[in-house]
Motif scaffolding. Structure first.
Motif, short mmCIF file in Angstrom:
data_model
loop_
_atom_site.label_atom_id
_atom_site.label_comp_id
_atom_site.label_asym_id
_atom_site.label_seq_id
_atom_site.Cartn_x
_atom_site.Cartn_y
_atom_site.Cartn_z
N THR A 156 0.99 -1.14 0.00
CA THR A 156 0.03 0.03 -0.12
C THR A 156 0.73 1.42 0.03
O THR A 156 0.67 2.15 -0.78
N LEU A 157 1.90 1.13 0.94
CA LEU A 157 2.94 2.44 0.98
C LEU A 157 3.37 2.84 -0.32
O LEU A 157 3.46 3.86 -0.90
N LEU A 158 3.91 1.55 -1.27
CA LEU A 158 4.36 1.75 -2.60
C LEU A 158 3.57 2.36 -3.57
O LEU A 158 3.56 3.23 -4.25
N ALA A 159 2.08 2.07 -3.35
CA ALA A 159 1.16 2.51 -4.25
C ALA A 159 0.91 3.97 -4.02
O ALA A 159 0.76 5.02 -4.84
N ALA A 160 1.14 4.47 -2.67
CA ALA A 160 0.89 5.62 -2.26
C ALA A 160 1.97 6.63 -2.70
O ALA A 160 1.82 7.68 -3.07
N LEU A 161 3.24 6.03 -2.71
CA LEU A 161 4.48 6.79 -2.83
C LEU A 161 4.30 6.80 -4.57
O LEU A 161 5.02 8.09 -4.99
N ALA A 162 3.99 5.88 -5.28
CA ALA A 162 3.95 5.98 -6.79
C ALA A 162 3.12 7.22 -7.22
O ALA A 162 3.49 8.06 -8.09
N ALA A 163 2.08 7.42 -6.47
CA ALA A 163 1.00 8.51 -6.90
C ALA A 163 1.75 9.74 -6.42
O ALA A 163 1.16 10.77 -7.03
N GLU A 164 2.57 9.82 -5.42
CA GLU A 164 3.16 11.21 -5.26
C GLU A 164 4.57 11.61 -5.98
O GLU A 164 4.52 12.73 -6.57
N VAL A 165 5.14 10.33 -6.36
CA VAL A 165 6.28 10.60 -7.38
C VAL A 165 5.97 10.93 -8.88
O VAL A 165 6.44 11.69 -9.47
N LYS A 166 4.62 10.08 -9.44
CA LYS A 166 4.14 9.97 -10.59
C LYS A 166 2.67 10.18 -10.67
O LYS A 166 2.16 9.28 -11.08
N PRO A 167 2.15 11.32 -10.28
CA PRO A 167 1.04 11.52 -10.14
C PRO A 167 0.07 11.38 -11.37
O PRO A 167 -1.05 10.94 -11.27
N ASP A 168 0.80 11.73 -12.60
CA ASP A 168 -0.29 11.57 -13.69
C ASP A 168 0.35 10.17 -14.40
O ASP A 168 -0.46 9.96 -15.40
N ASP A 169 1.15 9.43 -13.83
CA ASP A 169 1.32 8.02 -14.53
C ASP A 169 1.61 6.92 -13.33
O ASP A 169 2.37 6.26 -13.64
N LYS A 170 0.76 7.32 -12.20
CA LYS A 170 1.09 6.38 -11.09
C LYS A 170 0.84 4.81 -11.44
O LYS A 170 1.53 4.18 -10.73
N VAL A 171 -0.26 4.45 -12.14
CA VAL A 171 -0.45 3.15 -12.27
C VAL A 171 0.78 2.31 -13.26
O VAL A 171 1.37 1.21 -12.80
N ASN A 172 1.22 3.24 -14.27
CA ASN A 172 2.39 2.54 -14.84
C ASN A 172 3.59 2.45 -14.02
O ASN A 172 4.50 1.58 -14.35
N TYR A 173 4.01 3.54 -13.20
CA TYR A 173 5.19 3.65 -12.60
C TYR A 173 5.19 2.53 -11.34
O TYR A 173 6.10 1.97 -10.99
#
Length: 390
Positions: free
Chosen positions: A17-34
């Motif tokens: 879960t934390l990795l999904a949240a971090l991905a949304a912060e680092v790549k907010p426009d491409d969080k799923v692919n990142y």
């Protein structure tokens, strides 16, 4: 087994879960692919390290035993790398840290998962498997509490959760008896060519039916579990904070129901000397738990899924470890062979976001739910092909 599973799985449960949240912060426009990039690259390293370390652990002869150096060494590397994930926002460094974490974790797991065939008589394998399963399931609650509390500050979560794996590994090494039941006579040295040949998985058909069935069941469950944050926020319109609380609640529901089934099923399977029926029914229960998600777009359906997923996962975990040990073609290569089987357990958790991302982009969340139902049915059918274990 309880302590070891508790430590690494709590780290992994919070990390998803934390990795999904971090991905949304680092790549907010491409969080799923990142997120898919982070997990897929980690999965590749996990496969390589688990199989190599498992093969090397079978051949390790030291005053600390064949497993302990790999358990401690892998835990140290994995712990430090997991903490480093929380120290950077650089997309490339995050990918590297995730890869190192998966490498260290799976070096540790390859040796730790070989402890039962080394030490445990067949007559109590179900009970030992149940204890290990209970540790894993309790870890889901602990990891969910950490992740749910810190989902809005994921970096802090990585720094806090990291050390549980190292602490539990140290305790395991200190508590293990000095001499396993299995004969540990010295092995003759081998050439690199011979070692390369030993890395290959066994050709035994029963082994492969277990491996494929396990992979399909776990991925059918975790493709939805690892997308809970995005399902709740993107498909159901919840805020991230509210979604974090829901995920924490659902993880507790899953773990509690799973622990109850785990405690009952493991000893029961020892008593009746049957493993297959439990591992055939569990995937079907998990698939049924996804149906409400497919029909109703409301947060409570995620809780229903968690409850039925807990029943399925607890039933499976209670006998899965025993089933894997009993189907081994040669226990002298137990760490290597169990590494392949455990790759079918850990890799779906890592690959699930990547496969799920492709499905969501192609057919949306309903398509993801339909795919997981199909996979769960196929996982159950694979177990019907196993004849060596009843």
């Amino acid at each position: 087994m309880f302590i070891g599973q508790l430590g690494w799985a709590a780290v992994g449960a919070s990390g998803s879960t934390l990795l999904a949240a971090l991905a949304a912060e680092v790549k907010p426009d491409d969080k799923v692919n990142y997120l898919a990039l982070l997990t897929t690259t980690g999965a590749l390293v996990a496969v390589i390290c688990m199989i190599l370390a498992g093969t090397l652990s079978d051949r390790t002869r030291s005053k600390f035993g064949p497993r302990n150096p790999w358990i401690i060494g892998g835990a140290i590397v994995g712990t430090l790398a997991f903490a480093c994930i929380g120290l950077t926002r650089n997309p490339t460094l995050l990918v590297i840290a995730q890869m190192v974490y998966q490498g260290g974790l799976n070096c540790m797991l390859s040796a730790f998962n070989a402890v039962p065939p080394d030490y445990v008589p067949d007559s109590v394998l179900g009970k030992v498997s149940a204890f290990g399963g209970a540790g894993y399931l309790l870890a889901q609650i602990i990891g969910a509490v950490i992740a749910g509390t810190l989902v809005t500050h994921p970096s802090h979560g990585f720094l806090i959760a990291a050390w549980m794996m190292m602490a539990s590994s140290i305790i395991v090494v200190l508590l293990l008896p000095p001499h396993p039941l299995r004969n540990q006579s010295p092995r003759p040295p081998v050439t690199w060519h011979q070692f390369g040949a030993q890395i290959k998985p066994p050709s035994d058909g029963q082994f492969w039916w277990i491996l494929v069935g396990r992979f399909l069941f776990v991925i059918s469950l975790f493709m939805v579990m690892q997308f809970q944050l995005y399902i709740a926020t993107d498909a159901m319109g919840m805020t991230r904070a509210a979604a974090g609380k829901l995920i924490a609640t659902n993880s507790a529901v899953l773990a509690i129901t799973a622990i109850i089934l785990d405690a009952v099923t493991g000893p029961w399977s020892d008593k009746i000397k049957r493993r297959k029926p439990f591992t055939m029914i569990a995937p079907l229960v998990a698939g049924a738990g996804i149906i409400p998600l497919l029909l109703v777009n409301q947060p409570w359906t995620l809780t229903i899924f968690a409850a039925m997923g807990g029943v399925a996962f607890g039933t499976y975990m209670a006998v899965d470890g025993a089933l894997m040990v009993e189907v081994l073609p040669n226990r002298d290569d137990s760490a290597r062979d169990l590494s392949f089987l455990n790759a079918a357990n850990s890799l779906p958790i890592v690959f699930a976001p990547g496969i799920g991302a492709a499905l969501v982009k192609a057919v949306g969340y309903p398509g993801l739910f339909i795919a997981t139902i199909i996979l769960s049915i196929l996982g159950s059918l694979c177990i019907t092909r196993v004849t060596r274990v009843t």
